[in-house]
Scaffold this active site. Structure first.
Site, PDB file in Angstrom:
ATOM      1  N   CYS A   1       0.863  -1.187   0.000  1.00  0.00           N
ATOM      2  CA  CYS A   1       0.000   0.000   0.000  1.00  0.00           C
ATOM      3  C   CYS A   1       0.894   1.230   0.000  1.00  0.00           C
ATOM      4  O   CYS A   1       1.725   1.406   0.909  1.00  0.00           O
ATOM      5  CB  CYS A   1      -0.898  -0.012   1.234  1.00  0.00           C
ATOM      6  SG  CYS A   1      -1.745   1.553   1.526  1.00  0.00           S
TER       7      CYS A   1
ATOM      8  N   THR B   1      -8.450   5.842  -6.211  1.00  0.00           N
ATOM      9  CA  THR B   1      -7.350   5.134  -6.874  1.00  0.00           C
ATOM     10  C   THR B   1      -6.367   4.514  -5.876  1.00  0.00           C
ATOM     11  O   THR B   1      -5.573   3.658  -6.255  1.00  0.00           O
ATOM     12  CB  THR B   1      -6.576   6.072  -7.820  1.00  0.00           C
ATOM     13  OG1 THR B   1      -6.055   7.169  -7.064  1.00  0.00           O
ATOM     14  CG2 THR B   1      -7.483   6.604  -8.929  1.00  0.00           C
TER      15      THR B   1
ATOM     16  N   HIS C   1      -8.489   8.207   2.580  1.00  0.00           N
ATOM     17  CA  HIS C   1      -7.830   9.520   2.611  1.00  0.00           C
ATOM     18  C   HIS C   1      -8.836  10.621   2.371  1.00  0.00           C
ATOM     19  O   HIS C   1      -9.829  10.444   1.670  1.00  0.00           O
ATOM     20  CB  HIS C   1      -6.693   9.593   1.586  1.00  0.00           C
ATOM     21  CG  HIS C   1      -7.064   9.134   0.214  1.00  0.00           C
ATOM     22  ND1 HIS C   1      -7.172   7.800  -0.116  1.00  0.00           N
ATOM     23  CD2 HIS C   1      -7.361   9.825  -0.909  1.00  0.00           C
ATOM     24  CE1 HIS C   1      -7.503   7.692  -1.385  1.00  0.00           C
ATOM     25  NE2 HIS C   1      -7.639   8.906  -1.897  1.00  0.00           N
TER      26      HIS C   1
ATOM     27  N   HIS D   1      -9.007  14.367   0.892  1.00  0.00           N
ATOM     28  CA  HIS D   1      -8.357  15.438   0.141  1.00  0.00           C
ATOM     29  C   HIS D   1      -8.798  16.773   0.741  1.00  0.00           C
ATOM     30  O   HIS D   1      -9.977  16.961   1.045  1.00  0.00           O
ATOM     31  CB  HIS D   1      -8.839  15.448  -1.315  1.00  0.00           C
ATOM     32  CG  HIS D   1      -8.514  14.237  -2.121  1.00  0.00           C
ATOM     33  ND1 HIS D   1      -7.469  14.201  -3.027  1.00  0.00           N
ATOM     34  CD2 HIS D   1      -9.109  13.020  -2.198  1.00  0.00           C
ATOM     35  CE1 HIS D   1      -7.448  13.022  -3.630  1.00  0.00           C
ATOM     36  NE2 HIS D   1      -8.428  12.280  -3.152  1.00  0.00           N
TER      37      HIS D   1
HETATM   38  P1  5GP Z   1      -7.893   9.130  -4.965  1.00  0.00           P
HETATM   39  O1  5GP Z   1      -7.811   9.179  -6.468  1.00  0.00           O
HETATM   40  O2  5GP Z   1      -7.751   7.707  -4.465  1.00  0.00           O
HETATM   41  O3  5GP Z   1      -9.067   9.842  -4.373  1.00  0.00           O
HETATM   42  O4  5GP Z   1      -6.650   9.951  -4.450  1.00  0.00           O
HETATM   43  C1  5GP Z   1      -5.360   9.449  -4.413  1.00  0.00           C
HETATM   44  C2  5GP Z   1      -4.440  10.639  -4.418  1.00  0.00           C
HETATM   45  O5  5GP Z   1      -3.170  10.215  -4.014  1.00  0.00           O
HETATM   46  C3  5GP Z   1      -4.300  11.297  -5.793  1.00  0.00           C
HETATM   47  O6  5GP Z   1      -4.696  12.657  -5.725  1.00  0.00           O
HETATM   48  C4  5GP Z   1      -2.824  11.117  -6.117  1.00  0.00           C
HETATM   49  O7  5GP Z   1      -2.266  12.223  -6.783  1.00  0.00           O
HETATM   50  C5  5GP Z   1      -2.203  10.920  -4.724  1.00  0.00           C
HETATM   51  N1  5GP Z   1      -0.995  10.106  -4.743  1.00  0.00           N
HETATM   52  C6  5GP Z   1      -0.845   8.888  -5.323  1.00  0.00           C
HETATM   53  N2  5GP Z   1       0.403   8.432  -5.116  1.00  0.00           N
HETATM   54  C7  5GP Z   1       1.029   9.366  -4.357  1.00  0.00           C
HETATM   55  C8  5GP Z   1       2.356   9.446  -3.817  1.00  0.00           C
HETATM   56  O8  5GP Z   1       3.200   8.566  -3.981  1.00  0.00           O
HETATM   57  N3  5GP Z   1       2.664  10.571  -3.108  1.00  0.00           N
HETATM   58  C9  5GP Z   1       1.743  11.571  -2.910  1.00  0.00           C
HETATM   59  N4  5GP Z   1       2.154  12.634  -2.202  1.00  0.00           N
HETATM   60  N5  5GP Z   1       0.496  11.519  -3.402  1.00  0.00           N
HETATM   61  C10 5GP Z   1       0.144  10.434  -4.113  1.00  0.00           C
HETATM   62 ZN    ZN Z   2      -2.349   1.447   3.681  1.00  0.00          ZN
END
Ligand code: 5GP
Ligand code: ZN
Length: 112
Positions: free
Chosen positions: A3, A93, A98, A100
């Protein structure tokens, strides 16, 4: 566990950390969608808000407390958005819950 957010918490993947305590970790998003875009995550691996229950829900309240503190410190308290994507259709993703926090631009409603 494979993860990326657990690896970020463990320091195995570098991140631009904003805040950390015993329960949560906050860091800037690697691909920001607004001038201010950071993520707040629990240290416990919870896959999404769909897994929130009576045993683990306290961390969500704590995350919102931390967000209230960080938006003041980052001087965006007058306008920001907290977003939690859930599941494939919800645009999630990374399967580690999390929140935002987006700010410093005019955020459209409804979101896409
Ligand atoms: P989701 O699409 O799941 O709502 O948000 C995942 C977020 O994690 C995305 O905005 C993506 O840019 C961020 N993210 C993915 N991998 C990394 C990483 O390795 N480092 C950081 N700082 N953000 C990440
Ligand atoms: Zn985790």
């Amino acid at each position: 566990m494979d993860c990326i957010f657990c690896k970020i918490i463990a320091g195995e993947i570098p991140s631009n950390k904003i805040y950390e305590d015993e329960l949560v970790y906050a860091f800037h998003d690697i691909d920001p969608k607004a001038p201010v875009h950071f993520l707040v995550i629990p240290k416990e691996h919870i896959r999404s808000v769909l897994e929130i229950n009576g045993t683990n829900s306290a961390v969500v309240a704590h995350i919102y407390e931390v967000i209230a503190k960080l938006v003041k410190e980052l001087d965006v308290k007058d306008g920001y958005r907290v977003v939690t994507n859930v599941g494939e259709d919800g645009g999630q993703t990374v399967d580690h819950m999390h929140f935002h926090v987006l700010a410093k631009r005019n955020l459209a409603w409804p979101p896409g």
